[in-house]
Design an enzyme around this catalytic site. Structure first.
Site, PDB file in Angstrom:
ATOM      1  CG  ASP A 172     -56.560  15.647  14.139  1.00 33.67           C
ATOM      2  OD1 ASP A 172     -57.275  15.614  15.138  1.00 33.67           O
ATOM      3  OD2 ASP A 172     -55.363  15.298  14.154  1.00 33.67           O
ATOM      4  CG  ASP A 213     -53.791  18.583   9.164  1.00 34.79           C
ATOM      5  OD1 ASP A 213     -53.442  18.853  10.328  1.00 34.79           O
ATOM      6  OD2 ASP A 213     -54.982  18.395   8.831  1.00 34.79           O
TER       7      ASP A 213
END
Length: 305
Positions: free
Chosen positions: A99, A97
């Site tokens: 953020d 991922d």
């Protein structure tokens, strides 16, 4: 009562007597028999952290309870106690991922602040990351609030993305050791591309911001990268590269990462929300992202600082 072996890896800025005492009590509580100990890294010798891997034998029925007990110790002491299977580690693909995992920010929230709608968007983001809202619906709602934002703001934010601790060392070593790396993000390709150029990810998959005449339109191109899409992408990349899912690692922090974490052979909740830590098989909250290198089985003497 069936018993088998697992790995327990301790990661901490420094392993203190209090941590060692808690770990000893954990082993006693779950009747764990040590089969091997490997010191992977020593902070006192200049490593980024202390890392010790134990191979232990325990009751098959107790592993899940052990994992939750280990998480509870991590809530009280600055340590991660990470449980893994004891078989051969043949990981080849690592998917992240973006953020709040690779960077210390939720980019959509930063964009919203610059556009004067920060509080409105941050509230929706937080609820989505906790799993209270459907990701696609919340994403479209947040995007709509960015309509009219200048593209120059994107350039400014992309140039100053704050990296998570340990990510540069992690990527330097993953590349040298031959792992394939990917960003699978519910954020934006604009920023994922900036990280790719900076850190050398092999591929990126994220959401496309629609920009017209230098302004964000508030729309995004399909397909939206949500929880289901992340899991599908991980499997597609593994299949394309000739890897099994057992050879894949996924790292993320939000509820929309859980399907990806479950799909991979090792799924690490990194500095994650409580819901995600509780559901993921592995969780790291006290050390930098380079702690992942020790979970992959690498010792300090084979790594670049």
């Amino acid at each position: 009562m069936a018993r088998n072996e697992r790995r327990l890896t301790l990661l901490a800025p420094t392993l203190t007597p209090a941590i060692e005492s808690e770990f000893a009590a954990l082993k006693k509580r779950f009747d764990l028999e040590e089969r091997g100990v490997t010191r992977l890294a020593e902070a006192s010798k200049g490593a980024a952290m202390d890392a010790i891997e134990y191979v232990v034998e325990g009751d098959d029925a107790e592993w899940e309870a052990l994992r939750h007990a280990a998480l509870a110790i991590g809530e009280a002491e600055p340590v991660d106690i990470v449980l893994q299977n004891a078989g051969e580690r043949a990981y080849r693909l690592v998917c992240f991922d973006m953020d709040s995992t690779l960077i210390k920010a939720e980019v959509i929230d930063e964009l919203a602040k610059r556009h004067g709608v920060g509080d409105q968007v941050a509230e929706v983001t937080e609820r989505a990351m906790r799993g209270e809202l459907d990701f696609k619906a919340s994403f479209r709602e947040r995007m709509a609030k960015l309509e009219g934002l200048s593209e120059t703001v994107l350039e400014s934010i992309a140039s100053e993305l704050p990296l998570m601790e340990g990510v540069e060392r992690l990527m330097k070593n993953l590349k040298r050791l031959g792992y394939r790396t990917a960003i699978l993000s519910g954020g934006f390709t604009y920023f994922a591309q900036a990280l790719q150029q900076r850190l050398g990810f092999d591929e990126i998959h994220a959401n496309e911001l629609v920009i017209s005449k230098g302004l964000v339109t508030g729309e995004t191109a399909d397909p939206i990268v949500d929880a289901e899409r992340k899991a599908v992408l991980l499997e597609q990349i593994a299949t394309r590269e000739g890897f099994s899912l057992d050879q894949a690692v996924a790292v993320g922090d939000g509820a929309n990462d859980l399907k990806m974490l479950a799909k991979a052979g090792m799924g690490v909740a990194y500095h994650a929300k409580p819901l995600v830590r509780a559901e993921a098989r592995q969780a790291v909250s006290t050390v930098g992202l380079d702690g992942l290198l020790y979970l992959l089985g690498h010792a300090e003497d084979e790594l670049l600082r």
